[in-house]
Write an enzyme that holds these catalytic residues in place. Structure first.
Site, PDB file in Angstrom:
ATOM      1  N   LYS A 130       9.738  16.972 -60.204  1.00 28.91           N
ATOM      2  CA  LYS A 130      10.433  18.162 -61.105  1.00 28.91           C
ATOM      3  C   LYS A 130      11.507  16.795 -62.171  1.00 28.91           C
ATOM      4  CE  LYS A 130      13.988  20.112 -60.095  1.00 28.91           C
ATOM      5  NZ  LYS A 130      13.990  21.060 -60.385  1.00 28.91           N
TER       6      LYS A 130
ATOM      7  N   ASP B  11      10.290  22.652 -57.874  1.00 26.25           N
ATOM      8  CA  ASP B  11      10.744  23.603 -57.010  1.00 26.25           C
ATOM      9  C   ASP B  11       9.681  25.380 -57.386  1.00 26.25           C
ATOM     10  OD1 ASP B  11      10.931  23.429 -59.843  1.00 26.25           O
ATOM     11  OD2 ASP B  11      13.415  24.387 -60.265  1.00 26.25           O
TER      12      ASP B  11
ATOM     13  N   ASP C  77       5.546  21.100 -44.914  1.00 30.29           N
ATOM     14  CA  ASP C  77       6.176  21.990 -43.782  1.00 30.29           C
ATOM     15  C   ASP C  77       5.960  23.063 -44.425  1.00 30.29           C
ATOM     16  OD1 ASP C  77       6.317  20.028 -42.431  1.00 30.29           O
ATOM     17  OD2 ASP C  77       8.858  20.734 -41.983  1.00 30.29           O
TER      18      ASP C  77
ATOM     19  N   TYR D  27      12.446   7.317 -49.547  1.00 29.81           N
ATOM     20  CA  TYR D  27      12.282   7.029 -48.407  1.00 29.81           C
ATOM     21  C   TYR D  27      12.434   5.680 -47.744  1.00 29.81           C
ATOM     22  CZ  TYR D  27      11.066  10.975 -45.407  1.00 29.81           C
ATOM     23  OH  TYR D  27      10.721  12.443 -45.032  1.00 29.81           O
TER      24      TYR D  27
ATOM     25  N   ASP E 143       7.344  15.977 -48.432  1.00 32.53           N
ATOM     26  CA  ASP E 143       7.939  16.400 -46.518  1.00 32.53           C
ATOM     27  C   ASP E 143       8.094  18.169 -46.698  1.00 32.53           C
ATOM     28  OD1 ASP E 143       8.840  15.352 -43.995  1.00 32.53           O
ATOM     29  OD2 ASP E 143      10.777  15.836 -44.491  1.00 32.53           O
TER      30      ASP E 143
HETATM   31  C1  IPM Z   1       7.007  13.912 -41.459  1.00 32.29           C
HETATM   32  C2  IPM Z   1       8.130  14.087 -40.270  1.00 32.29           C
HETATM   33  C3  IPM Z   1       8.623  12.329 -40.736  1.00 32.29           C
HETATM   34  C4  IPM Z   1       9.377  12.275 -42.283  1.00 32.29           C
HETATM   35  C5  IPM Z   1      10.085  11.516 -40.220  1.00 32.29           C
HETATM   36  C6  IPM Z   1       9.936  12.213 -38.567  1.00 32.29           C
HETATM   37  C7  IPM Z   1      10.364  10.444 -40.444  1.00 32.29           C
HETATM   38  O1  IPM Z   1       9.414  14.925 -41.037  1.00 32.29           O
HETATM   39  O2  IPM Z   1       6.281  13.046 -40.836  1.00 32.29           O
HETATM   40  O3  IPM Z   1       6.839  14.743 -42.157  1.00 32.29           O
HETATM   41  O4  IPM Z   1      10.244  12.402 -42.718  1.00 32.29           O
HETATM   42  O5  IPM Z   1       8.329  12.384 -43.327  1.00 32.29           O
HETATM   43 MN    MN Z   2       8.152  16.193 -42.148  1.00 31.38          MN
END
Ligand code: IPM
Ligand code: MN
Length: 368
Positions: free
Chosen positions: A192, A225, A253, A142, A249
């Site tokens: 990884k 993975d 999710d 990032y 990230d």
């Molecule tokens: C998160 C989001 C952010 C990220 C974006 C909005 C920059 O997806 O907080 O997970 O990628 O970290």
């Molecule tokens: Mn995210």
């Protein structure tokens, strides 16, 4: 003594709607529990860009550095898709994370009993699920340099750099081990190492910190993975997962969706202790700005409300009050109150954002 201070940054999309319900919860704690905050509000993301031409002004950044905790709604929306990278709404959030040095991002994935049917996985795989992903938040791909899109001969090349120092890995590993000691004492580290040097170093450093400082915690390593695969196969094998910024990230999710709805999941981003002993901290729901439902009253305020519960626990050492708030949300769900994201077709009518907020306040009242 003055009250602890909170900076509220509702942001874009559904951010302001869900934050309005959090404000009511904050007021409730002031009135009914004598826990008062000095609350200020400011702009971040697209709305800040509209007002000031930047997704986060220096003045707002300075305020965020001064307060005891920041509460953020969400940033971004299609209106801003075409903007230059440097002024995109997301840059506002990334600047907050980087300049506040919020290196440990705690993302719990907890399955509420009342919602176990909601998961796309079978109920027995997710019911009772309670895992915590700790995502490194201030480094890795990032932020690594060099980055950019350059010209090489007659074509363009996109470049990003995955970069981790030992100390960056060590400090987030310590956060993971500390947290594991308060939970089921198990950490799984994901990288990884089979293809990336940064992954080799990550694995080494996590193991070294473990052996030197946390030998009592059970530690395992997994390729990220394979970790994704195991998270969908049998998520309950995990307690704390520690991983880098990009894998975190993605994996968070994935883990979030195991629980049925992104609309339920909070997060805390923590840094080093400030002079008053409290960690630098920003709390935000995991869901994004959901521009498709913004302004329709459909947004679920629970993730943002539960983010405030995390603030009570991690910034203000009010674990009992955090539990009170979490139990109130649990009760509301058990009573069958559902925002649209928590409904299947044919389920009857859904509660609006405001109605969900009211139900949580009623459950808080009932907790007294
Ligand atoms: C998160 C989001 C952010 C990220 C974006 C909005 C920059 O997806 O907080 O997970 O990628 O970290
Ligand atoms: Mn995210």
């Amino acid at each position: 003594m003055s009250n602890p201070s909170l900076l509220i940054l509702p942001g874009d999309g559904i951010g302001p709607e869900v934050m309005a319900e959090v404000r009511k919860v904050i007021d409730w704690f002031g009135e009914k529990r004598g826990i008062r905050f000095d609350v200020s509000e400011d702009l971040v993301g697209g709305c800040a860009y509209d007002a000031h031409g930047t997704p986060l002004t220096d003045a707002t950044m300075a305020k965020a550095q001064e307060v005891d905790a920041v509460l953020l709604g969400a940033v971004g929306g299609p209106k801003y898709d075409k903007l230059d990278f440097s002024v995109k709404p997301e840059r506002g959030l990334l600047r907050l994370r980087k300049e506040m040095d919020l290196f440990a991002n705690l993302r719990p994935a907890q399955c509420f009993d009342a919602l176990a049917d909601f998961s796309s996985l079978k109920k027995d795989i997710v019911s009772g699920l309670d895992i915590m992903i700790i995502r490194e938040l201030t480094s890795g791909v990032y932020f690594g340099e060099p980055r950019g899109i350059i010209k090489e001969g007659n074509e363009r090349v996109g470049i990003n750099t995955q970069r981790y120092t030992e100390s960056e890995i060590a400090r987030v590993a310590r956060s993971a081990f500390e947290l594991a000691r308060k939970r089921s004492n198990k950490v799984c580290s994901m990288e990884k190492a089979n293809v990336m040097e940064s992954g080799v170093l990550w694995r080494d450093v996590v193991q070294e910190i473990h052996d030197a400082e946390y030998p009592d915690v059970e530690l395992s390593h997994m390729y990220a993975d394979a970790g994704a695969m195991q998270l969908t196969r049998w998520p309950k094998q995990f307690d704390v997962i520690v991983t880098d910024n990009l894998f975190g990230d993605l994996l968070s999710d994935l883990a979030a969706m195991l629980t049925g709805s992104l609309g339920m999941l909070p997060s805390a981003s923590l840094g080093l202790p400030m002079a008053n002993g409290r960690p630098k901290a920003l709390y935000e729901p995991v869901h994004g700005s959901a521009p498709d439902i913004a302004g329709t009253g459909k947004a679920n305020p629970c993730a943002c409300i539960l983010s405030f519960a995390m603030a009570l626990r991690y910034s203000f050492d009010l674990g009992d009050e955090a539990t009170r708030l979490e139990k109130a949300v649990e009760k509301v769900l058990a009573d069958g109150v559902r925002t649209a994201d928590l409904m299947q077709s044919g389920d009857g009518t859904s509660a609006s954002t405001v109605e969900m907020g009211q139900a949580v306040i009623a459950a808080l009242d009932a907790s007294l």
